[in-house]
Every structure is written in C-alpha cells, then in structure tokens.
Motif scaffolding. Structure first.
Motif, PDB file in Angstrom:
ATOM      1  N   CYS A 114       0.829  -1.209   0.000  1.00  0.00           N
ATOM      2  CA  CYS A 114       0.000   0.000   0.000  1.00  0.00           C
ATOM      3  C   CYS A 114       0.861   1.255   0.000  1.00  0.00           C
ATOM      4  O   CYS A 114       0.539   2.250  -0.679  1.00  0.00           O
ATOM      5  N   HIS A 115       1.961   1.246   0.738  1.00  0.00           N
ATOM      6  CA  HIS A 115       2.851   2.412   0.766  1.00  0.00           C
ATOM      7  C   HIS A 115       3.447   2.658  -0.613  1.00  0.00           C
ATOM      8  O   HIS A 115       3.514   3.815  -1.085  1.00  0.00           O
ATOM      9  N   ALA A 116       3.868   1.590  -1.283  1.00  0.00           N
ATOM     10  CA  ALA A 116       4.449   1.721  -2.625  1.00  0.00           C
ATOM     11  C   ALA A 116       3.439   2.292  -3.609  1.00  0.00           C
ATOM     12  O   ALA A 116       3.799   3.011  -4.544  1.00  0.00           O
ATOM     13  N   CYS A 117       2.154   1.987  -3.386  1.00  0.00           N
ATOM     14  CA  CYS A 117       1.103   2.449  -4.293  1.00  0.00           C
ATOM     15  C   CYS A 117       0.492   3.776  -3.858  1.00  0.00           C
ATOM     16  O   CYS A 117      -0.480   4.253  -4.474  1.00  0.00           O
ATOM     17  N   GLY A 118       1.032   4.363  -2.788  1.00  0.00           N
ATOM     18  CA  GLY A 118       0.478   5.622  -2.299  1.00  0.00           C
ATOM     19  C   GLY A 118      -0.908   5.457  -1.698  1.00  0.00           C
ATOM     20  O   GLY A 118      -1.747   6.356  -1.793  1.00  0.00           O
ATOM     21  N   ALA A 119      -1.151   4.308  -1.090  1.00  0.00           N
ATOM     22  CA  ALA A 119      -2.481   4.018  -0.533  1.00  0.00           C
ATOM     23  C   ALA A 119      -2.360   3.515   0.898  1.00  0.00           C
ATOM     24  O   ALA A 119      -2.979   2.518   1.283  1.00  0.00           O
ATOM     25  N   ASP A 120      -1.572   4.216   1.700  1.00  0.00           N
ATOM     26  CA  ASP A 120      -1.382   3.800   3.092  1.00  0.00           C
ATOM     27  C   ASP A 120      -2.707   3.708   3.851  1.00  0.00           C
ATOM     28  O   ASP A 120      -2.856   2.879   4.760  1.00  0.00           O
ATOM     29  N   ASP A 121      -3.686   4.546   3.474  1.00  0.00           N
ATOM     30  CA  ASP A 121      -4.962   4.575   4.195  1.00  0.00           C
ATOM     31  C   ASP A 121      -5.783   3.292   3.996  1.00  0.00           C
ATOM     32  O   ASP A 121      -6.731   3.046   4.748  1.00  0.00           O
ATOM     33  N   GLN A 122      -5.424   2.485   3.001  1.00  0.00           N
ATOM     34  CA  GLN A 122      -6.175   1.257   2.752  1.00  0.00           C
ATOM     35  C   GLN A 122      -5.561   0.017   3.399  1.00  0.00           C
ATOM     36  O   GLN A 122      -6.162  -1.053   3.399  1.00  0.00           O
ATOM     37  N   ALA A 123      -4.368   0.175   3.958  1.00  0.00           N
ATOM     38  CA  ALA A 123      -3.627  -0.985   4.458  1.00  0.00           C
ATOM     39  C   ALA A 123      -4.383  -1.750   5.548  1.00  0.00           C
ATOM     40  O   ALA A 123      -4.524  -2.982   5.470  1.00  0.00           O
ATOM     41  N   GLU A 124      -4.892  -1.053   6.555  1.00  0.00           N
ATOM     42  CA  GLU A 124      -5.515  -1.756   7.674  1.00  0.00           C
ATOM     43  C   GLU A 124      -6.780  -2.499   7.249  1.00  0.00           C
ATOM     44  O   GLU A 124      -7.073  -3.585   7.752  1.00  0.00           O
ATOM     45  N   GLY A 125      -7.524  -1.911   6.318  1.00  0.00           N
ATOM     46  CA  GLY A 125      -8.723  -2.583   5.830  1.00  0.00           C
ATOM     47  C   GLY A 125      -8.390  -3.870   5.101  1.00  0.00           C
ATOM     48  O   GLY A 125      -9.080  -4.893   5.265  1.00  0.00           O
ATOM     49  N   ILE A 126      -7.337  -3.840   4.285  1.00  0.00           N
ATOM     50  CA  ILE A 126      -6.936  -5.043   3.544  1.00  0.00           C
ATOM     51  C   ILE A 126      -6.361  -6.078   4.503  1.00  0.00           C
ATOM     52  O   ILE A 126      -6.598  -7.286   4.345  1.00  0.00           O
ATOM     53  N   ILE A 127      -5.641  -5.624   5.522  1.00  0.00           N
ATOM     54  CA  ILE A 127      -5.111  -6.554   6.529  1.00  0.00           C
ATOM     55  C   ILE A 127      -6.248  -7.284   7.224  1.00  0.00           C
ATOM     56  O   ILE A 127      -6.210  -8.501   7.419  1.00  0.00           O
ATOM     57  N   ALA A 128      -7.296  -6.551   7.589  1.00  0.00           N
ATOM     58  CA  ALA A 128      -8.444  -7.168   8.253  1.00  0.00           C
ATOM     59  C   ALA A 128      -9.128  -8.177   7.336  1.00  0.00           C
ATOM     60  O   ALA A 128      -9.513  -9.273   7.765  1.00  0.00           O
ATOM     61  N   GLU A 129      -9.269  -7.828   6.055  1.00  0.00           N
ATOM     62  CA  GLU A 129      -9.908  -8.749   5.103  1.00  0.00           C
ATOM     63  C   GLU A 129      -9.054  -9.995   4.905  1.00  0.00           C
ATOM     64  O   GLU A 129      -9.585 -11.110   4.806  1.00  0.00           O
ATOM     65  N   SER A 130      -7.735  -9.819   4.876  1.00  0.00           N
ATOM     66  CA  SER A 130      -6.841 -10.956   4.713  1.00  0.00           C
ATOM     67  C   SER A 130      -6.903 -11.868   5.934  1.00  0.00           C
ATOM     68  O   SER A 130      -6.902 -13.103   5.811  1.00  0.00           O
ATOM     69  N   ARG A 131      -6.993 -11.285   7.115  1.00  0.00           N
ATOM     70  CA  ARG A 131      -7.094 -12.086   8.338  1.00  0.00           C
ATOM     71  C   ARG A 131      -8.373 -12.916   8.323  1.00  0.00           C
ATOM     72  O   ARG A 131      -8.371 -14.091   8.678  1.00  0.00           O
ATOM     73  N   ASP A 132      -9.481 -12.305   7.879  1.00  0.00           N
ATOM     74  CA  ASP A 132     -10.743 -13.040   7.783  1.00  0.00           C
ATOM     75  C   ASP A 132     -10.624 -14.196   6.795  1.00  0.00           C
ATOM     76  O   ASP A 132     -11.153 -15.286   7.022  1.00  0.00           O
ATOM     77  N   ALA A 133      -9.932 -13.938   5.675  1.00  0.00           N
ATOM     78  CA  ALA A 133      -9.782 -14.979   4.655  1.00  0.00           C
ATOM     79  C   ALA A 133      -9.005 -16.171   5.195  1.00  0.00           C
ATOM     80  O   ALA A 133      -9.344 -17.326   4.917  1.00  0.00           O
TER      81      ALA A 133
END
Length: 284
Positions: free
Chosen positions: A64-83
């Motif tokens: 996310c940092h590389a893509c300039g989307a740091d604000d989306q990191a925690e949401g994707i982490i939560a979705e990955s944990r659920d998966a």
C-alpha cells in the motif's frame, strides 16, 4: 450451492489478491517496479497477486505504501485475516482438546439472537443431550487422533453451552432430516433419551423444530451439508477435515434461501412428533 464450501475460503483469498492487484494497476506500477519498492523479488509479487501466497500484514503495508495508498492498508489486513480464518482444519482446533473447542464458541453463541440450523445427519448441538453428544465427540476424538480423549467433559460443556436457548433474547429454528433421527451414534438408552429431549425442546416457545420426512413427495432441495446460520452475519459449515466460516453477504443469502426451501419441506407440531416417536419405537 457451491460444489465445495471450502471454495468460499479460497474466494476470500482471491478477493484480497485482487484488491492488491487493482492498487498496483491504479498506481501505474509494473510488477517489477512494485517489487523493487517493497524490497522483494518480482515472483513474490506474482504469487501475492494470484493468491498463491497469503500476504503478511507487513507485506500489505509495504504494498500500500508503494502504491500511495497507506490509508487502505488496515482494511486489507483485516480482510486478509478473515480470509485466512475462513477455513480452519479440525486437527489444529482439537490439539488442546475437545472441551476447549466447545468453550471457544461461547462468545459467538452469546452474541447471536437467531440460530438457524439445518442438519442432514445429526440432532443439532444446541438440542443434544450429554449422552448423545458424548457418543459423537468420542467418535470425533478417535477420527482426529486427539491426544487426550476428553469427549465426556466436552459433552458436558456442550450441554452447558446449549442453555443459551433458554435465556431471553435467543431463538432457534432447526430443520432436521428424518434420517438424522435414525443414526444411532450412542447406545439405545442414550439415543432414546436424546429423541425424548427433542420432543420436549421442540415444545419450547423460542424453539422451532421441523423434520423433513424421508418419504417427502417433493422438495425444493435435496439433503445438503449441515450448516449453521448465526443471525444474518455468519454461516458455519462443518466438513470432515475442517470448519468453513462464510461471511460474504451473497453466499450467506444463498444459504438462507436454501434454508427457507428446506424449512418449507419440513413438517411441524404433531407430524414432527410422530416421526420422532417412530424413531424411538424403532430402538426397541
């Protein structure tokens, strides 16, 4: 219904991979460029984007940092944990014993107002007696090579946990195939006690028990895998090797649709009691 409930877990992993892939595409980075910014090799980027490797929280934050989307990191982490928790092998869950596994459901049960259960093979856990539950759990202990067979203690814990349906704010709608009444998983006396309790529990105002007759002339659904629906937020499916947790709204909606069709094929009241009584008579 999906051919295999475990496909839900893989689909969840693929959704995470797709989100990462879309972020890279929107940022204009190639896979090689993103890999360089993240400090890993291009093959790793490919594995993450194609759901062949599960990303760690650090992987997602770097991506996310590389893509300039740091604000989306925690949401994707939560979705990955659920998966990654969607498909849990029983052998991992029973390492510390069956009693502890029963206790692990307490929070979920307490937070659920409406339990909807379809069972094609057994009397549902919320309606089980200690003797019946002991027979089932002892068989499970042998199948999964539980280091210490604590099935008797686990059966008591299951019955204790089931008292939740006697507390205000909880309802149970159970649909059971008639064949489940005939599967003798414990001795005849314990089986008769279980079926007798089913008659008693079915009379409770907060409990609905429907039985789908073996001789049902027409039905919208053939017997399915046993599944539990907790309110409208979670479906749990128990396989031989694992438990599958389904949280995607479209999949939950499909299970609810199937449940209603199965419920429509069931009989209730006096007709259901007659089928249970016949199963009791068949034990003698």
């Amino acid at each position: 219904m999906a051919a295999s409930p475990s496909s839900s877990a893989q689909a969840a992993r693929e959704r995470v991979a797709r989100r990462l892939r879309d972020l890279r595409a929107e940022s204009g980075l190639t896979g090689t460029e993103l890999a360089a910014l993240c400090g890993w090799t291009h093959p790793k980027t490919s594995r993450l984007e194609n759901a062949r490797t599960a990303p760690t929280p650090d992987d997602i934050r770097r991506w996310c940092h590389a893509c300039g989307a740091d604000d989306q990191a925690e949401g994707i982490i939560a979705e990955s944990r659920d998966a990654e928790t969607a498909y849990t092998q029983w052998r991992r869950q029973v390492r510390s014993g069956l009693r502890r596994l029963q206790d692990s459901y307490l929070e979920l049960y307490r937070s659920t107002a409406l339990f909807r259960i379809y069972s094609s093979t057994l009397v549902p856990g919320l309606l089980q007696t200690e003797g019946y539950a002991g027979g089932i759990l002892h068989t499970s202990a042998r199948l999964h090579d539980v280091p210490v067979d604590d099935s008797a203690q686990a059966a008591r814990a299951r019955v204790e946990r089931s008292r939740i349906i006697h507390e205000p704010g909880h309802r149970l709608v159970a649909v059971i195939e008639e064949a489940a009444l005939r599967h003798q998983v414990c001795d005849a006396d314990a089986m008769a006690a279980q079926l007798g309790y089913l008659l008693t529990a079915g009379a409770l105002p907060q409990v609905s028990v429907g039985i789908i007759p073996l001789a049902s002339p027409s039905r919208g659904q053939w017997p399915r895998e046993t599944f539990h629906v907790y309110d409208d937020r979670l479906v749990s499916v128990e396989l031989v090797s694992a438990r599958v947790r389904i949280t995607q709204p479209d999949e939950i909606a499909l299970y609810l649709k199937a449940f209603e069709q199965l419920r429509g094929a069931a009989v209730y009241g006096a007709e259901a009691r007659t089928l249970i009584a016949q199963a009791i008579d068949a034990l003698h």
